[in-house]
Write a protein that holds these residues in place. Sequence first.
Motif, PDB file in Angstrom:
ATOM      1  N   GLY A  72       0.809  -1.208   0.000  1.00  0.00           N
ATOM      2  CA  GLY A  72       0.000   0.000   0.000  1.00  0.00           C
ATOM      3  C   GLY A  72       0.847   1.265   0.000  1.00  0.00           C
ATOM      4  N   MET A  73       0.257   2.330   0.547  1.00  0.00           N
ATOM      5  CA  MET A  73       0.927   3.620   0.604  1.00  0.00           C
ATOM      6  C   MET A  73       0.798   4.226   1.989  1.00  0.00           C
ATOM      7  SD  MET A  73      -0.071   5.462  -3.027  1.00  0.00           S
ATOM      8  CE  MET A  73      -1.781   4.922  -3.000  1.00  0.00           C
ATOM      9  N   ALA A  74       1.738   5.128   2.302  1.00  0.00           N
ATOM     10  CA  ALA A  74       1.693   5.849   3.567  1.00  0.00           C
ATOM     11  C   ALA A  74       2.025   7.303   3.319  1.00  0.00           C
ATOM     12  CB  ALA A  74       2.675   5.246   4.571  1.00  0.00           C
ATOM     13  N   ALA A  75       1.513   8.176   4.193  1.00  0.00           N
ATOM     14  CA  ALA A  75       1.798   9.607   4.124  1.00  0.00           C
ATOM     15  C   ALA A  75       2.723   9.967   5.272  1.00  0.00           C
ATOM     16  CB  ALA A  75       0.500  10.400   4.207  1.00  0.00           C
ATOM     17  N   ASN A  76       3.917  10.462   4.946  1.00  0.00           N
ATOM     18  CA  ASN A  76       4.878  10.875   5.973  1.00  0.00           C
ATOM     19  C   ASN A  76       4.755  12.372   6.204  1.00  0.00           C
ATOM     20  OD1 ASN A  76       6.003   8.280   6.239  1.00  0.00           O
ATOM     21  ND2 ASN A  76       7.288   8.610   4.449  1.00  0.00           N
ATOM     22  N   LEU A  77       4.420  12.747   7.433  1.00  0.00           N
ATOM     23  CA  LEU A  77       4.330  14.151   7.790  1.00  0.00           C
ATOM     24  C   LEU A  77       5.271  14.412   8.949  1.00  0.00           C
ATOM     25  CD1 LEU A  77       0.983  14.584   9.741  1.00  0.00           C
ATOM     26  CD2 LEU A  77       1.427  12.564   8.375  1.00  0.00           C
ATOM     27  N   GLY A  78       6.315  15.228   8.686  1.00  0.00           N
ATOM     28  CA  GLY A  78       7.328  15.423   9.706  1.00  0.00           C
ATOM     29  C   GLY A  78       8.005  14.102  10.016  1.00  0.00           C
ATOM     30  N   ASP A  79       8.103  13.777  11.305  1.00  0.00           N
ATOM     31  CA  ASP A  79       8.739  12.531  11.719  1.00  0.00           C
ATOM     32  C   ASP A  79       7.711  11.442  12.031  1.00  0.00           C
ATOM     33  OD1 ASP A  79       7.689  13.743  13.932  1.00  0.00           O
ATOM     34  OD2 ASP A  79       9.494  13.611  15.170  1.00  0.00           O
ATOM     35  N   GLN A  80       6.472  11.608  11.541  1.00  0.00           N
ATOM     36  CA  GLN A  80       5.417  10.640  11.810  1.00  0.00           C
ATOM     37  C   GLN A  80       4.799  10.168  10.494  1.00  0.00           C
ATOM     38  OE1 GLN A  80       3.137  11.338  15.579  1.00  0.00           O
ATOM     39  NE2 GLN A  80       3.748  13.466  15.254  1.00  0.00           N
ATOM     40  N   GLN A  81       4.018   9.096  10.594  1.00  0.00           N
ATOM     41  CA  GLN A  81       3.478   8.480   9.392  1.00  0.00           C
ATOM     42  C   GLN A  81       2.033   8.038   9.602  1.00  0.00           C
ATOM     43  OE1 GLN A  81       4.538   4.298   7.909  1.00  0.00           O
ATOM     44  NE2 GLN A  81       5.811   5.561   6.549  1.00  0.00           N
ATOM     45  N   LEU A  82       1.217   8.219   8.558  1.00  0.00           N
ATOM     46  CA  LEU A  82      -0.146   7.699   8.545  1.00  0.00           C
ATOM     47  C   LEU A  82      -0.286   6.774   7.342  1.00  0.00           C
ATOM     48  CD1 LEU A  82      -2.241  10.945   9.240  1.00  0.00           C
ATOM     49  CD2 LEU A  82      -1.829   9.066  10.837  1.00  0.00           C
ATOM     50  N   ARG A  83      -0.703   5.541   7.584  1.00  0.00           N
ATOM     51  CA  ARG A  83      -0.919   4.617   6.470  1.00  0.00           C
ATOM     52  C   ARG A  83      -2.197   4.995   5.742  1.00  0.00           C
ATOM     53  NH1 ARG A  83      -2.482  -0.027   4.090  1.00  0.00           N
ATOM     54  NH2 ARG A  83      -0.797  -1.377   3.319  1.00  0.00           N
ATOM     55  N   VAL A  84      -2.147   5.008   4.432  1.00  0.00           N
ATOM     56  CA  VAL A  84      -3.319   5.317   3.606  1.00  0.00           C
ATOM     57  C   VAL A  84      -4.140   4.046   3.441  1.00  0.00           C
ATOM     58  CG1 VAL A  84      -4.137   6.151   1.370  1.00  0.00           C
ATOM     59  CG2 VAL A  84      -2.045   7.112   2.380  1.00  0.00           C
ATOM     60  N   PRO A  85      -5.376   4.020   3.938  1.00  0.00           N
ATOM     61  CA  PRO A  85      -6.198   2.808   3.803  1.00  0.00           C
ATOM     62  C   PRO A  85      -6.369   2.415   2.337  1.00  0.00           C
ATOM     63  CG  PRO A  85      -7.206   4.332   5.360  1.00  0.00           C
ATOM     64  CD  PRO A  85      -6.084   5.070   4.699  1.00  0.00           C
ATOM     65  N   ASP A  86      -6.464   1.110   2.098  1.00  0.00           N
ATOM     66  CA  ASP A  86      -6.609   0.615   0.731  1.00  0.00           C
ATOM     67  C   ASP A  86      -7.850   1.197   0.052  1.00  0.00           C
ATOM     68  OD1 ASP A  86      -4.346  -0.868   1.107  1.00  0.00           O
ATOM     69  OD2 ASP A  86      -5.406  -2.736   1.572  1.00  0.00           O
ATOM     70  N   ALA A  87      -8.935   1.366   0.827  1.00  0.00           N
ATOM     71  CA  ALA A  87     -10.171   1.902   0.257  1.00  0.00           C
ATOM     72  C   ALA A  87      -9.967   3.341  -0.221  1.00  0.00           C
ATOM     73  CB  ALA A  87     -11.301   1.848   1.289  1.00  0.00           C
ATOM     74  N   VAL A  88      -9.185   4.118   0.526  1.00  0.00           N
ATOM     75  CA  VAL A  88      -8.901   5.503   0.141  1.00  0.00           C
ATOM     76  C   VAL A  88      -8.055   5.529  -1.125  1.00  0.00           C
ATOM     77  CG1 VAL A  88      -7.722   7.637   0.839  1.00  0.00           C
ATOM     78  CG2 VAL A  88      -9.106   6.363   2.501  1.00  0.00           C
TER      79      VAL A  88
END
Length: 402
Positions: free
Chosen positions: A253-269
């Motif tokens: 999948g994909m993830a969004a890195n913001l600063g020193d943290q990360q949010l995984r992009v849900p497959d549905a999104v």
Amino acid sequence: MAEVVFDKVDKVYDNDVQAVHDLSLEIPDGEFVVLVGPSGCGKTTALRMVAGLEEITDGTVAIGGRVVNDLTPKERDIAMVFQNYALYPHLTVADNIGFGLRLRKTPKAEVKQRIEWAAKLLGLSAYLTRRPKELSGGQRQRVAMGRAIVRQPQVFLMDEPLSNLDAKLRVQMRAEIARIQHEVGVTTIYVTHDQIEAMTMGDRVAVMRKGELQQMAPPQKLYDSPKNLFVASFIGSPSMNLVEARIERDGDGMAANLGDQQLRVPDAVARARPALAGYVGRTLALGIRPEHIEDASLSANGGARLRGRVLLTEALGSEILAHVEMRATPVVTDDVVEGAVVDEQEHAIAADLMGGDHGGGRKATFVGRFDPASRVKPDDDVELVVNTEKLQFFDLETGFAV
């Protein structure tokens, strides 16, 4: 009743200032449409062109299938409600409501019948013999509405009619105007700079900026799927949180890195936004609405987490607005700064605050809507739960939604 159609309408003043640019929109018969945007966006000019109070430089405006560019205001069969009420102080409520009918030589019996009908609809039956100075602000606005309603025009035009009322009365009158329009069923164009008014009243909302239409949609669609960064930051209070994020591959999948943290992009999104795959390795604007950020200590949701430090809390009774600082780069394009503030004088101040360096590198402030049971306070370290199913993405160069 009639539809209103703007077809590639321009308005250029003598000083070469273009107030409206290539405005095209269709307002069906009986619809309540709100034109909204910051000061100077062209919304009032557009309304005045429908009324015949401003000449059209180019393009056409049609009412009920008839082009009205060259018709006088009287010939257009419209009724306008202004923010200053425009009542005659020496006339009674009844005479103010029926003034336009008498000018048109309407028979006395019909005038009386229409005044009584409008007064009943507006809750003014007990005030017909009073004069404007004896009424409250809300009652005066009802009289102005009554004067428009009794004429039974094809179109109602309303120019910030609630701006002179106090906050509580504005809420009450919002509901009243929406109810009256629904009962009467007349095509209505309503102008306001208040996006809460726009969202709560309109069947559809047209967002304008610098004379151009940005997006026109039902309120919920406008909120859930903003077309660009300006609409995203303008619609919603508090505004959408917007930070720069680098899109990276994360397994399958994909993830969004913001600063020193990360949010995984849900497959549905990711499936709903196939263009997002083209941004892998690139930076874009990531948007998160305040209601999609919770205090992790109170959440049963085991979703994505972010960490930050509480700068400020606003206890509103039903919720707490928590302002949380974290290391990330805020999005401070002109679209975002202009969309986040209504007063042009605040523009430079907002840009400075949003893009500031608050000691030790770029930091962004997220606003979250916390449950009132939250005990967070300024200077606390806090963990946030983010509803990643609601993430929004925007191209930083074009400003358009991905």
